[in-house]
Design an enzyme around this catalytic site. Structure first.
Site, mmCIF file in Angstrom:
data_model
loop_
_atom_site.group_PDB
_atom_site.id
_atom_site.type_symbol
_atom_site.label_atom_id
_atom_site.label_comp_id
_atom_site.label_asym_id
_atom_site.label_seq_id
_atom_site.Cartn_x
_atom_site.Cartn_y
_atom_site.Cartn_z
ATOM 1 C CB CYS A 1 -9.485 33.692 34.273
ATOM 2 S SG CYS A 1 -8.145 34.893 34.000
ATOM 3 C CG ASP B 1 -3.959 32.074 33.671
ATOM 4 O OD1 ASP B 1 -3.364 31.089 33.198
ATOM 5 O OD2 ASP B 1 -3.452 32.835 34.513
ATOM 6 C CB CYS C 1 -6.498 35.665 39.019
ATOM 7 S SG CYS C 1 -7.200 36.437 37.535
ATOM 8 C CG HIS D 1 -7.048 31.456 37.863
ATOM 9 N ND1 HIS D 1 -5.697 31.704 37.916
ATOM 10 C CD2 HIS D 1 -7.553 32.363 36.992
ATOM 11 C CE1 HIS D 1 -5.391 32.690 37.101
ATOM 12 N NE2 HIS D 1 -6.504 33.119 36.529
ATOM 13 N NE ARG E 1 -1.049 30.363 34.817
ATOM 14 C CZ ARG E 1 -0.619 31.180 35.765
ATOM 15 N NH1 ARG E 1 0.435 30.842 36.485
ATOM 16 N NH2 ARG E 1 -1.244 32.322 36.007
#
Ligand code: CO
Length: 209
Positions: free
Chosen positions: A42, A44, A101, A98, A46
């Site tokens: 992803c 993302d 998400c 994750h 993080r």
């Protein structure tokens, strides 16, 4: 100081650190790349693939998009997959989703996000196909996390439907497909699925080689 300048300064410090530890670090790296892993994760911020797995530059070939999707009309993903499997000869393809998400949560809601709605549509389809399991998970967040896991499995199935993976399985008995989930709350990765080369593929999706 402008915030972006911090990144450029940090880069200089990183280069210094690498050269101190190994004076020919960049010289060696510039010669070639031989990653054993393709990471489909992803976008993302993080979930940085290299940092959470502790690897060095050159070890992971990476593709990231919102909600770690393997979309069969995505030329970007297909190009990355082809290069990684056919040319770099990676031994493992890891689809890493994750918990928490935002893309999966968006797909689970009725909120409109413009073009993202089309991108995330296949997650809604996965929800539709697994509605009973997901609704039994409990709260909205727990349902989203169940859908995160189902979505990861779905992407492994999408990989198996590509001729890139089928050819490599048939001719070279690689790569192994992995489905991992990352927990933003504690930083831990968990292996959910592992699919070995030669695993059964439904007739309609199987090509002749
Ligand atoms: Co995400």
């Amino acid at each position: 100081m402008d915030k972006y300048k911090r990144l450029l300064l940090a880069n200089k410090a990183w280069v210094q650190g690498k050269l101190m530890a190994s004076p020919d670090f960049f010289e060696e790296l510039a010669k070639e790349q031989k990653p054993e892993f393709l990471w489909i994760g992803c976008s993302d911020s993080r979930v940085p693939a290299e940092e959470i797995t502790g690897v060095s530059p050159g070890e992971i070939f990476t593709h990231r998009n919102i909600a770690n999707l393997v979309n069969h009309t995505d030329f970007n993903l297909l190009s990355v997959l082809t290069f990684a499997v056919d040319y770099l000869k990676v031994k493992h393809v890891i689809v890493c989703g994750h918990y928490g998400c935002g893309g999966v949560k968006a797909a689970l809601s009725s909120h409109r996000y413009g073009i993202l709605d089309e991108w995330l549509r296949q997650i809604k389809d996965s929800y539709h196909a697994n509605k009973d399991i997901i609704t039994h998970a409990g709260s909205f967040d727990l349902q989203a996390d169940k859908l995160v896991e189902i979505n990861i499995h779905e992407q492994l199935k999408n990989l198996m439907k590509t001729h890139v993976i089928q050819r490599a399985w048939h001719e070279e008995r690689r790569p192994i497909l992995h489905g991992w989930v990352y927990s933003i709350n504690d930083g831990l990765l968990k292996s959910l699925y592992k699919i070995d080369p030669g695993s059964p593929i439904e007739d309609i999706y199987r090509f002749d080689f």
